[in-house]
Design a protein around this motif. Structure first.
Motif, PDB file in Angstrom:
ATOM      1  N   GLU A   5      48.337  77.010  42.613  1.00 24.67           N
ATOM      2  CA  GLU A   5      48.079  75.962  41.628  1.00 24.67           C
ATOM      3  C   GLU A   5      46.576  75.730  41.500  1.00 24.67           C
ATOM      4  O   GLU A   5      45.863  75.667  42.498  1.00 24.67           O
ATOM      5  CB  GLU A   5      48.800  74.684  42.021  1.00 24.67           C
ATOM      6  N   ALA A  13      50.304  79.462  27.247  1.00 21.16           N
ATOM      7  CA  ALA A  13      51.013  78.485  28.073  1.00 21.16           C
ATOM      8  C   ALA A  13      52.511  78.754  27.956  1.00 21.16           C
ATOM      9  O   ALA A  13      53.079  78.677  26.866  1.00 21.16           O
ATOM     10  CB  ALA A  13      50.679  77.072  27.626  1.00 21.16           C
ATOM     11  N   THR A  22      47.139  69.608  37.956  1.00 28.01           N
ATOM     12  CA  THR A  22      48.225  69.715  36.977  1.00 28.01           C
ATOM     13  C   THR A  22      49.348  70.640  37.421  1.00 28.01           C
ATOM     14  O   THR A  22      50.282  70.885  36.655  1.00 28.01           O
ATOM     15  CB  THR A  22      47.693  70.218  35.621  1.00 28.01           C
ATOM     16  N   ASP A  23      49.268  71.180  38.634  1.00 27.73           N
ATOM     17  CA  ASP A  23      50.282  72.105  39.161  1.00 27.73           C
ATOM     18  C   ASP A  23      50.407  73.369  38.307  1.00 27.73           C
ATOM     19  O   ASP A  23      51.477  73.955  38.196  1.00 27.73           O
ATOM     20  CB  ASP A  23      51.659  71.440  39.281  1.00 27.73           C
ATOM     21  N   THR A  24      49.314  73.788  37.710  1.00 28.74           N
ATOM     22  CA  THR A  24      49.319  74.935  36.813  1.00 28.74           C
ATOM     23  C   THR A  24      48.920  76.209  37.542  1.00 28.74           C
ATOM     24  O   THR A  24      47.972  76.218  38.320  1.00 28.74           O
ATOM     25  CB  THR A  24      48.355  74.706  35.627  1.00 28.74           C
ATOM     26  N   THR A  71      56.508  77.997  28.909  1.00 29.82           N
ATOM     27  CA  THR A  71      57.439  76.950  29.308  1.00 29.82           C
ATOM     28  C   THR A  71      58.545  77.606  30.123  1.00 29.82           C
ATOM     29  O   THR A  71      59.106  78.626  29.696  1.00 29.82           O
ATOM     30  CB  THR A  71      58.044  76.257  28.072  1.00 29.82           C
ATOM     31  N   ARG A  76      53.350  75.572  34.403  1.00 31.40           N
ATOM     32  CA  ARG A  76      53.474  74.530  35.411  1.00 31.40           C
ATOM     33  C   ARG A  76      54.402  75.021  36.503  1.00 31.40           C
ATOM     34  O   ARG A  76      55.420  75.635  36.238  1.00 31.40           O
ATOM     35  CB  ARG A  76      54.046  73.244  34.805  1.00 31.40           C
ATOM     36  N   SER A  77      54.057  74.728  37.746  1.00 35.46           N
ATOM     37  CA  SER A  77      54.842  75.209  38.872  1.00 35.46           C
ATOM     38  C   SER A  77      55.370  74.059  39.712  1.00 35.46           C
ATOM     39  O   SER A  77      54.653  73.100  39.984  1.00 35.46           O
ATOM     40  CB  SER A  77      53.991  76.120  39.761  1.00 35.46           C
ATOM     41  N   SER A  78      56.616  74.192  40.100  1.00 33.47           N
ATOM     42  CA  SER A  78      57.206  73.262  41.073  1.00 33.47           C
ATOM     43  C   SER A  78      57.643  74.045  42.309  1.00 33.47           C
ATOM     44  O   SER A  78      58.353  73.527  43.154  1.00 33.47           O
ATOM     45  CB  SER A  78      58.407  72.544  40.459  1.00 33.47           C
ATOM     46  N   SER A 123      49.542  80.874  31.642  1.00 35.06           N
ATOM     47  CA  SER A 123      49.576  79.730  32.550  1.00 35.06           C
ATOM     48  C   SER A 123      50.954  79.090  32.442  1.00 35.06           C
ATOM     49  O   SER A 123      51.630  79.212  31.415  1.00 35.06           O
ATOM     50  CB  SER A 123      48.490  78.712  32.199  1.00 35.06           C
ATOM     51  N   ASP A 126      51.946  76.160  46.444  1.00 40.50           N
ATOM     52  CA  ASP A 126      50.813  75.388  45.909  1.00 40.50           C
ATOM     53  C   ASP A 126      49.459  76.072  46.073  1.00 40.50           C
ATOM     54  O   ASP A 126      48.472  75.636  45.496  1.00 40.50           O
ATOM     55  CB  ASP A 126      50.788  73.973  46.476  1.00 40.50           C
ATOM     56  N   GLN A 138      59.395  78.588  40.025  1.00 39.70           N
ATOM     57  CA  GLN A 138      59.185  79.430  38.861  1.00 39.70           C
ATOM     58  C   GLN A 138      58.939  80.883  39.263  1.00 39.70           C
ATOM     59  O   GLN A 138      58.324  81.161  40.291  1.00 39.70           O
ATOM     60  CB  GLN A 138      58.000  78.933  38.025  1.00 39.70           C
TER      61      GLN A 138
END
Length: 111
Positions: free
Chosen positions: A86, A5, A91-93, A7, A31-33, A29, A83, A36
């Protein structure tokens, strides 16, 4: 095995000196907004394949995940990720697989 994971490390006006990690054999993995970028550095003597896992289906059908090669001693940036990448757990992962992790390091960077 669990994925590594990551960051996201945010770019800054005064510069970013990113930290790199060796990924787990299961991949990474993060998190994506949508801002990234994944930086893959291949320090090995052979090319590796990076697979960007698609998290969506089209009319119930799985979509073939795109792949790219990172040459021996080379590096590449991937993203940003919309997206479609994701995973469907909400979880937007984003999941990324690597064909080998020997002498490979990665960092997740954020705009």
């Amino acid at each position: 095995m669990a994925r590594t994971a990551l960051t996201a490390q945010k770019f800054a006006t005064l510069g970013l000196a990113p930290s790199y990690v060796t990924p787990d054999a299961a991949g990474v993995s993060f998190r994506s907004s949508g801002k990234q970028v994944l930086h893959v550095k291949n320090g090995s003597g052979s090319s590796i394949t990076v697979t960007l896992k698609i998290g969506k289906t089209v009319e119930g059908q799985a979509v073939t995940a795109p792949t790219a090669t990172v040459g021996a001693g080379a590096d590449k940036f991937f993203g940003p990720f919309n997206d479609n990448y994701e995973q469907p757990d909400g979880t937007d992962t984003v999941f990324v697989d690597l064909s080998s992790v020997t002498s490979v390091t990665v960092a997740c960077l954020s705009l």
